[in-house]
Write a protein that holds these residues in place. Structure first.
Motif, short mmCIF file in Angstrom:
data_model
loop_
_atom_site.label_atom_id
_atom_site.label_comp_id
_atom_site.label_asym_id
_atom_site.label_seq_id
_atom_site.Cartn_x
_atom_site.Cartn_y
_atom_site.Cartn_z
N CYS A 17 0.84 -1.22 0.00
CA CYS A 17 0.00 0.00 0.00
C CYS A 17 0.87 1.25 0.00
CB CYS A 17 -0.92 -0.01 1.22
SG CYS A 17 -2.24 -1.23 1.09
N ILE A 18 2.00 1.20 0.69
CA ILE A 18 2.89 2.38 0.76
C ILE A 18 3.44 2.72 -0.63
CG2 ILE A 18 5.10 3.23 1.68
CD1 ILE A 18 4.33 1.71 4.29
N GLN A 42 19.96 -0.05 5.97
CA GLN A 42 19.90 1.39 6.27
C GLN A 42 19.08 1.68 7.54
OE1 GLN A 42 18.72 1.04 2.56
NE2 GLN A 42 20.92 0.78 2.19
N GLY A 43 18.82 0.62 8.31
CA GLY A 43 18.11 0.85 9.58
C GLY A 43 16.62 0.97 9.43
N LYS A 44 16.11 0.61 8.22
CA LYS A 44 14.65 0.54 8.04
C LYS A 44 14.33 -0.91 7.67
CE LYS A 44 14.37 5.31 6.31
NZ LYS A 44 14.15 6.18 5.13
N PRO A 45 13.06 -1.33 7.79
CA PRO A 45 12.70 -2.69 7.37
C PRO A 45 13.10 -2.92 5.91
CG PRO A 45 10.88 -1.64 8.51
CD PRO A 45 11.91 -0.57 8.31
N THR A 46 13.61 -4.10 5.59
CA THR A 46 14.04 -4.40 4.22
C THR A 46 12.91 -4.13 3.22
OG1 THR A 46 15.47 -6.13 5.10
CG2 THR A 46 15.02 -6.19 2.73
N SER A 47 11.69 -4.48 3.63
CA SER A 47 10.55 -4.25 2.71
C SER A 47 10.44 -2.77 2.35
CB SER A 47 9.25 -4.73 3.37
OG SER A 47 9.06 -4.08 4.63
N LEU A 48 10.64 -1.89 3.33
CA LEU A 48 10.48 -0.46 3.08
C LEU A 48 11.69 0.14 2.38
CD1 LEU A 48 8.56 0.72 6.27
CD2 LEU A 48 7.68 -0.10 4.07
N GLU A 49 12.87 -0.42 2.62
CA GLU A 49 14.05 0.03 1.87
C GLU A 49 13.86 -0.28 0.39
OE1 GLU A 49 17.35 -0.41 5.50
OE2 GLU A 49 17.46 -1.76 3.76
N ARG A 50 13.21 -1.41 0.11
CA ARG A 50 12.96 -1.76 -1.29
C ARG A 50 11.85 -0.87 -1.88
NH1 ARG A 50 13.70 -8.29 -2.00
NH2 ARG A 50 15.73 -8.44 -0.96
N VAL A 51 10.86 -0.51 -1.06
CA VAL A 51 9.82 0.41 -1.54
C VAL A 51 10.43 1.75 -1.88
CG1 VAL A 51 7.75 1.71 -0.83
CG2 VAL A 51 7.92 -0.73 -0.31
N GLU A 52 11.39 2.20 -1.08
CA GLU A 52 12.06 3.49 -1.39
C GLU A 52 12.78 3.40 -2.73
OE1 GLU A 52 14.45 4.20 2.20
OE2 GLU A 52 13.01 5.78 2.78
N LYS A 53 13.43 2.25 -3.00
CA LYS A 53 14.14 2.09 -4.29
C LYS A 53 13.13 2.05 -5.44
CE LYS A 53 18.29 -0.49 -2.87
NZ LYS A 53 19.08 0.72 -2.70
N THR A 55 10.18 3.42 -5.63
CA THR A 55 9.43 4.66 -5.86
C THR A 55 10.34 5.89 -5.98
OG1 THR A 55 9.25 5.00 -3.47
CG2 THR A 55 7.44 3.78 -4.54
N GLY A 56 11.59 5.74 -5.51
CA GLY A 56 12.47 6.92 -5.50
C GLY A 56 12.06 7.94 -4.45
N LYS A 57 11.21 7.52 -3.53
CA LYS A 57 10.72 8.42 -2.48
C LYS A 57 11.29 8.00 -1.12
CE LYS A 57 7.73 10.43 -5.38
NZ LYS A 57 6.29 10.16 -5.49
N THR A 58 11.22 8.90 -0.15
CA THR A 58 11.74 8.61 1.18
C THR A 58 10.59 8.33 2.15
OG1 THR A 58 13.59 10.08 0.76
CG2 THR A 58 13.17 9.51 3.07
N ILE A 59 10.80 7.33 2.99
CA ILE A 59 9.82 6.96 4.01
C ILE A 59 10.39 7.33 5.38
CG2 ILE A 59 8.69 4.98 5.12
CD1 ILE A 59 8.85 3.56 2.34
#
Ligand code: WQD
Length: 352
Positions: A17-18, A42-53, A55-59
């Motif tokens: 969803c994110i 990077q100190g965030k959940p792997t799932s969210l580090e991949r979402v950042e890659k 989308t090119g956005k920061t969480i």
């Protein structure tokens, strides 16, 4: 830029969803207690580090347990104000919930009470809740509409989802400034088409699609089909499987809707496809999508299972302007791409 506070965002449905929230121009602040997630480099959940890659956005991510109300309030106040909250955080294993019910009542119910209190104290009274078709129990009428009675659940997990819905309903009745949308998921399956994020169950998968996927990739020998003597065309259980990316667009539609003046109070919506598929149809579709055989054996029925359920999704179409678009074949091929690219799930993250 509209801003949403997301609980449990490191999980399967939350992370997908994110992707859609970020691609739709929302700022997101995510909390998760990491009980069902893997921390990345990077100190965030792997799932969210991949979402950042992707989308090119920061969480903005903070490790917070909803049972720590003081920490939750500190984080909510420091990162707000928020247009609304999207509440995914919950323990969700049907089988486990019947073995350790108090852990489920504490985590799911007390955690939600803390969240609602903090929201009210910080002046945010709009919540989109990750509910489940399990609140309908064994449907008396098909397809299931939002008018169907709820609360006749056969397991603790389902009871907690029902109680959370009732809690939010009562809060909306007591204070008309509150708005709450209950999104009742049918059976979420599949993965983001990139294959970089997907469902990553711990231990033996409880659910059908991840188990089938692990058999196809050779991680498990064969599937146990829990009963082929149900009153269905091929005797196996029938469910309304919905692609997790369709679920994600449904959440964006709900967050848009909750800010509209015409949406008042408490509203449930079914998120499904309106189609029912049997266990054997899923096996067949997965074999076609993966090109792999999925050996299975017929096993006894699983306690608590119902025979058939599938959704009437006309209310979400009418009021949210949302409809599921993806087919069972899409669900299987996207699940397979995730599984074959990540045989260990997020445990051994590849260099993306
Ligand atoms: C689907 C069908 C099984 C596994 C539950 C929750 C729901 C949501 C999804 C959390 C059934 C059969 C399964 C296996 C099998 N959970 N099956 N062999 O039980 O419909 O829904 O999970 O959000 O809220 O209630 O999903 O995938 O476990 O089962 O034959 O190894 O597959 O009997 O007919 P279910 P499921």
């Amino acid at each position: 830029m509209p801003k949403v506070f997301i609980t449990g965002g490191a999980g399967y449905v939350g992370s997908h969803c994110i992707v859609e929230f970020l691609n739709s121009g929302y700022d997101v602040v995510v909390v998760d207690n990491m009980v069902n997630a893997v921390m990345g480099e990077q100190g965030k959940p792997t799932s969210l580090e991949r979402v950042e890659k992707l989308t090119g956005k920061t969480i903005v991510f903070l490790e917070v347990d909803l049972l720590n109300e003081a920490k939750l309030k500190e984080v909510f106040a420091a990162n707000g104000p928020f247009d609304c909250v999207v509440h995914f955080a919950a323990l969700k294993s049907v089988g486990e919930s019947c073995k350790i019910p108090l852990r489920y009542y504490s985590n799911n119910i007390s955690g939600s009470i803390n969240l609602l209190n903090v929201m009210a104290e910080c002046g945010c009274k709009s919540i989109v809740f990750s509910s489940s078709a399990t609140v309908y129990g064994d449907p008396q009428k098909l397809p299931v509409t939002e008018e169907h009675p709820t609360g006749n659940c056969t397991n603790t997990y389902g009871k907690t989802k029902y109680m959370m819905e009732e809690m939010m309903h009562d809060v909306c009745v007591a204070d008309p400034e509150w708005k709450a949308i209950m999104l009742r998921y049918f059976n979420p399956v599949g993965a983001h088409p990139s294959g970089d994020i997907g469902e990553d169950p711990r231990g033996i998968p409880n659910n059908l699609m991840p188990y089938v996927s692990q058999v196809a990739v050779g991680a498990r020998a064969k599937l146990s089909v829990f009963g082929n003597d149900y009153n269905t065309p091929d005797g196996t259980g029938v469910r309304d499987y919905i692609h997790v990316m369709d679920l994600a667009t449904g959440h964006v539609a709900a967050v848009k809707k909750i800010s509209a003046p015409e949406l008042k109070g408490w509203k449930p919506y079914n998120l499904g496809t309106g189609n029912g598929n049997s266990v054997l149809e899923v096996v067949q579709a997965f074999e076609a999508a993966s090109g792999k055989k999925v050996p299975y054996e017929i096993a006894p029925r699983r306690a608590g299972d119902i025979a058939v359920t599938y959704a009437d999704c006309s209310l979400a179409a009418k009021e949210l302007g949302w409809k599921a678009e993806k087919s069972l074949a899409d669900m299987c091929s996207d699940c397979w791409r995730w599984q074959s690219k990540n045989p260990q799930g997020f445990q051994k993250s590849s260099n993306l």
